[in-house]
Design an enzyme around this catalytic site. Structure first.
Site, PDB file in Angstrom:
ATOM      1  N   HIS A 115     -10.102   0.391   2.149  1.00 43.40           N
ATOM      2  CA  HIS A 115      -9.745   1.741   2.609  1.00 43.40           C
ATOM      3  C   HIS A 115     -10.999   2.540   2.929  1.00 43.40           C
ATOM      4  O   HIS A 115     -11.051   3.220   3.959  1.00 43.40           O
ATOM      5  CB  HIS A 115      -8.943   2.487   1.534  1.00 43.40           C
ATOM      6  CG  HIS A 115      -7.472   2.297   1.622  1.00 43.40           C
ATOM      7  ND1 HIS A 115      -6.711   2.766   2.677  1.00 43.40           N
ATOM      8  CD2 HIS A 115      -6.594   1.702   0.780  1.00 43.40           C
ATOM      9  CE1 HIS A 115      -5.442   2.465   2.478  1.00 43.40           C
ATOM     10  NE2 HIS A 115      -5.333   1.811   1.334  1.00 43.40           N
TER      11      HIS A 115
ATOM     12  N   CYS B   5       0.858  -1.182   0.000  1.00 43.57           N
ATOM     13  CA  CYS B   5       0.000   0.000   0.000  1.00 43.57           C
ATOM     14  C   CYS B   5       0.895   1.232   0.000  1.00 43.57           C
ATOM     15  O   CYS B   5       1.853   1.295   0.767  1.00 43.57           O
ATOM     16  CB  CYS B   5      -0.911  -0.006   1.227  1.00 43.57           C
ATOM     17  SG  CYS B   5      -2.012   1.423   1.327  1.00 43.57           S
TER      18      CYS B   5
ATOM     19  N   HIS C  76      -9.032  -3.887  -2.365  1.00 45.07           N
ATOM     20  CA  HIS C  76      -8.085  -3.161  -1.516  1.00 45.07           C
ATOM     21  C   HIS C  76      -8.584  -1.742  -1.251  1.00 45.07           C
ATOM     22  O   HIS C  76      -8.586  -1.270  -0.109  1.00 45.07           O
ATOM     23  CB  HIS C  76      -6.710  -3.135  -2.197  1.00 45.07           C
ATOM     24  CG  HIS C  76      -5.651  -2.447  -1.403  1.00 45.07           C
ATOM     25  ND1 HIS C  76      -4.697  -3.132  -0.694  1.00 45.07           N
ATOM     26  CD2 HIS C  76      -5.392  -1.126  -1.207  1.00 45.07           C
ATOM     27  CE1 HIS C  76      -3.892  -2.261  -0.090  1.00 45.07           C
ATOM     28  NE2 HIS C  76      -4.291  -1.037  -0.397  1.00 45.07           N
ATOM     29  N   GLU C  77      -9.057  -1.077  -2.306  1.00 44.59           N
ATOM     30  CA  GLU C  77      -9.501   0.313  -2.153  1.00 44.59           C
ATOM     31  C   GLU C  77     -10.826   0.412  -1.394  1.00 44.59           C
ATOM     32  O   GLU C  77     -11.028   1.349  -0.609  1.00 44.59           O
ATOM     33  CB  GLU C  77      -9.583   0.998  -3.515  1.00 44.59           C
ATOM     34  CG  GLU C  77      -8.282   0.983  -4.317  1.00 44.59           C
ATOM     35  CD  GLU C  77      -7.026   1.358  -3.534  1.00 44.59           C
ATOM     36  OE1 GLU C  77      -7.105   2.138  -2.559  1.00 44.59           O
ATOM     37  OE2 GLU C  77      -5.940   0.860  -3.893  1.00 44.59           O
TER      38      GLU C  77
END
Length: 139
Positions: A133, A88, A129-130
């Site tokens: 977040h 990241c 992954h995003e």
């Protein structure tokens, strides 16, 4: 405008707020920052540029490397679990995580029109992954 990369874990752990009209500047700043870091990054969430909104931008290789923006993304279905290592831009090193080979996502585009789409492979992994977040989850 390119923005600096957020590295504060306490900030990155905060779930993002719903984005809406009025957040167009954040969208453009996110795209500009991703483009500037494209040699070392394939996706970004707004919290990575210091904005606590549910907005992501991903490099979609299936669309010729075009940057795709998703506003208020929600993963509605997933299958094909696998384990992997990810890095990241906001953190140093790589970490172990579980992802899915196929996902379905509800999101809005830059004009805040609703979409439902299926993604597979590398693009699906980036989106997961995003979206993590956006949910305040950091690997």
């Amino acid at each position: 405008m390119q923005r600096p990369i957020m590295t504060s874990r306490s900030f990155l752990r905060m779930p993002g707020e719903t984005a809406g009209p009025g957040d167009e500047t954040v969208v453009q700043d996110l795209v500009d920052t991703l483009e500037a870091n494209r040699s070392r990054c394939v996706g970004m969430a707004a919290n990575m540029i210091g904005v606590n909104k549910r907005i992501i931008a991903v490099v979609d290789e299936e669309l010729g490397g075009r940057i795709t923006v998703m506003i208020n993304p929600t993963i509605t279905s997933s299958d094909g679990a696998f384990e992997t290592e990810e890095g990241c831009l906001s953190l140093t090193g790589e970490r172990h995580t579980m992802r899915y080979r196929r996902i379905e996502v509800d999101f809005e585009d830059r004009r805040f029109r609703a979409h439902h789409a299926t993604f597979t492979g590398w693009t699906a992994q980036i989106i997961q992954h995003e979206v993590d977040h956006c949910n305040g989850i950091i690997i």
